[in-house]
Design an enzyme around this catalytic site. Structure first.
Site, mmCIF file in Angstrom:
data_model
loop_
_atom_site.group_PDB
_atom_site.id
_atom_site.type_symbol
_atom_site.label_atom_id
_atom_site.label_comp_id
_atom_site.label_asym_id
_atom_site.label_seq_id
_atom_site.Cartn_x
_atom_site.Cartn_y
_atom_site.Cartn_z
ATOM 1 N N LYS A 52 15.402 -26.366 16.960
ATOM 2 C CA LYS A 52 14.956 -26.075 15.591
ATOM 3 C C LYS A 52 13.547 -26.624 15.363
ATOM 4 O O LYS A 52 12.700 -25.972 14.758
ATOM 5 C CB LYS A 52 15.965 -26.664 14.578
ATOM 6 C CG LYS A 52 17.282 -25.869 14.557
ATOM 7 C CD LYS A 52 18.399 -26.528 13.751
ATOM 8 C CE LYS A 52 19.693 -25.724 13.962
ATOM 9 N NZ LYS A 52 20.848 -26.241 13.218
ATOM 10 N N GLN A 96 22.334 -31.719 10.476
ATOM 11 C CA GLN A 96 23.046 -31.116 11.601
ATOM 12 C C GLN A 96 24.517 -31.547 11.605
ATOM 13 O O GLN A 96 24.821 -32.732 11.538
ATOM 14 C CB GLN A 96 22.365 -31.514 12.923
ATOM 15 C CG GLN A 96 22.901 -30.803 14.141
ATOM 16 C CD GLN A 96 22.635 -29.298 14.157
ATOM 17 O OE1 GLN A 96 21.648 -28.813 13.615
ATOM 18 N NE2 GLN A 96 23.533 -28.554 14.772
ATOM 19 N N ASP A 119 20.479 -24.000 5.013
ATOM 20 C CA ASP A 119 21.707 -23.599 5.724
ATOM 21 C C ASP A 119 22.573 -22.698 4.844
ATOM 22 O O ASP A 119 23.498 -22.060 5.344
ATOM 23 C CB ASP A 119 22.543 -24.838 6.067
ATOM 24 C CG ASP A 119 22.274 -25.383 7.460
ATOM 25 O OD1 ASP A 119 22.022 -24.582 8.374
ATOM 26 O OD2 ASP A 119 22.354 -26.616 7.622
HETATM 27 N N1 GUN Z 1 26.167 -27.153 13.466
HETATM 28 C C1 GUN Z 1 26.460 -25.999 14.104
HETATM 29 N N2 GUN Z 1 25.844 -24.954 13.507
HETATM 30 C C2 GUN Z 1 25.142 -25.468 12.473
HETATM 31 C C3 GUN Z 1 24.279 -24.886 11.497
HETATM 32 O O1 GUN Z 1 24.050 -23.673 11.436
HETATM 33 N N3 GUN Z 1 23.731 -25.761 10.614
HETATM 34 C C4 GUN Z 1 23.986 -27.100 10.638
HETATM 35 N N4 GUN Z 1 23.417 -27.848 9.707
HETATM 36 N N5 GUN Z 1 24.776 -27.667 11.535
HETATM 37 C C5 GUN Z 1 25.340 -26.842 12.447
#
Ligand code: GUN
Length: 284
Positions: A52, A96, A119
């Site tokens: 990311k 995350q 998100d």
């Molecule tokens: N963990 C697995 N997929 C995601 C996601 O799309 N966003 C976040 N914040 N954590 C994750």
């Protein structure tokens, strides 16, 4: 023989578009910024967070990483979220998941300002998606829809089956297909006749989290098969929720793992962050 939808290619297109728009914002003195919080040392989360941050750098965003130790308390984490909610140069906040077991994920999601919730996990944003009047879409389902649109695949009137009912993928995925007039069925671990239901799908989305769960006998000839899974097979090799080898000859379109939905998720995160920056600067 299916057409293999390359998430690498489609995501590159999305990221290119975001980069162009980011350059325009920068020329107006606006520098989009994403804060990424990671708690503990889960290796998969570390890989996702690194990807990311790299994507932010590629499109021209500022990214700030907040790496907290596994023993961080709920109060400390909520205090950080509050600080970032109030930080003007941060437009998007991502925590995350999963968090270490002693932390309350729901409370953390609820604490992120809905305006910075790139998100789209906050209940306010989830509710807006339900109504069909939203600013942000959750990145993985939005990425799947982007792949569908990019191929010109029609959803209207199609039988769509989503396997998995998570808040992050399954439920919003079903909603997005419904918004485009798909006839949507959500299957889960208690579903009876799973095989028969899947075999009626024109569009099948697998988000179940089990390696090679979807086999050829569950897939209709000519179906569009979208694989959200990221698993390891018995040899430790990355694989999806779909048994690609057996399903690919029956499908009309299929996404591979790796190189399918995965890269789309990050591209859509960039799109959401750009939108957050625009909204917060009164551009849209
Ligand atoms: N963990 C697995 N997929 C995601 C996601 O799309 N966003 C976040 N914040 N954590 C994750």
């Amino acid at each position: 023989m299916a057409k293999i939808i390359s998430g690498k290619e489609v995501s590159a297109k999305v990221r290119e578009q975001v980069k162009t728009e980011c350059d325009e914002l920068k020329s107006k003195g606006i520098n989009p910024g994403l804060a990424v919080i990671i708690v503990g040392d889960d290796p998969a989360s570390r890989v996702y967070v690194n990807n990311k941050k790299k994507a932010c750098a590629d499109v021209g965003f500022v990214s700030e990483e907040y790496a907290l130790p596994a023993e961080t308390t709920q109060e400390q984490l909520l205090a950080l979220v509050e600080e970032l909610n109030n930080k003007p140069d941060i437009n998007g906040i991502l925590c995350q998941l999963p968090l270490p077991g002693h932390l309350d994920e729901t409370a953390v999601i609820n604490a992120i300002s809905p305006l910075k919730d790139v998100d789209a996990f906050h209940p306010s944003n989830v509710g807006k998606i339900m109504i069909g009047d939203y600013d942000f879409l959750p990145c993985t389902p939005a990425g799947v829809m982007e792949m569908i649109h990019n191929e010109g695949i029609e959803v209207n009137g199609k039988n769509c089956v989503v396997i998995g009912r998570s808040n992050i993928v399954g439920k919003p995925m079903a909603m997005l297909l419904l918004h485009e007039n798909g006839t949507v069925t959500i299957c889960h671990s208690r579903t009876k006749n799973l095989k028969e239901i899947c075999a009626r799908a024109d569009i099948l989305v697998a988000a179940v989290g089990k390696p090679k769960f979807v086999t050829a006998d569950m897939v209709k000839e000519g179906a569009v098969v979208l694989d959200v899974g990221i698993n390891r097979d018995e040899n430790g090799k990355l694989c999806g929720d779909v048994d690609f080898e057996s399903v690919e000859p029956k499908a009309s379109y299929i996404t591979p793992v790796p190189g399918g939905v995965g890269p789309m998720t990050i591209a859509m995160l960039m799109k959401n962050t750009l939108k957050a920056a625009k909204i917060q600067n009164g551009i849209i």
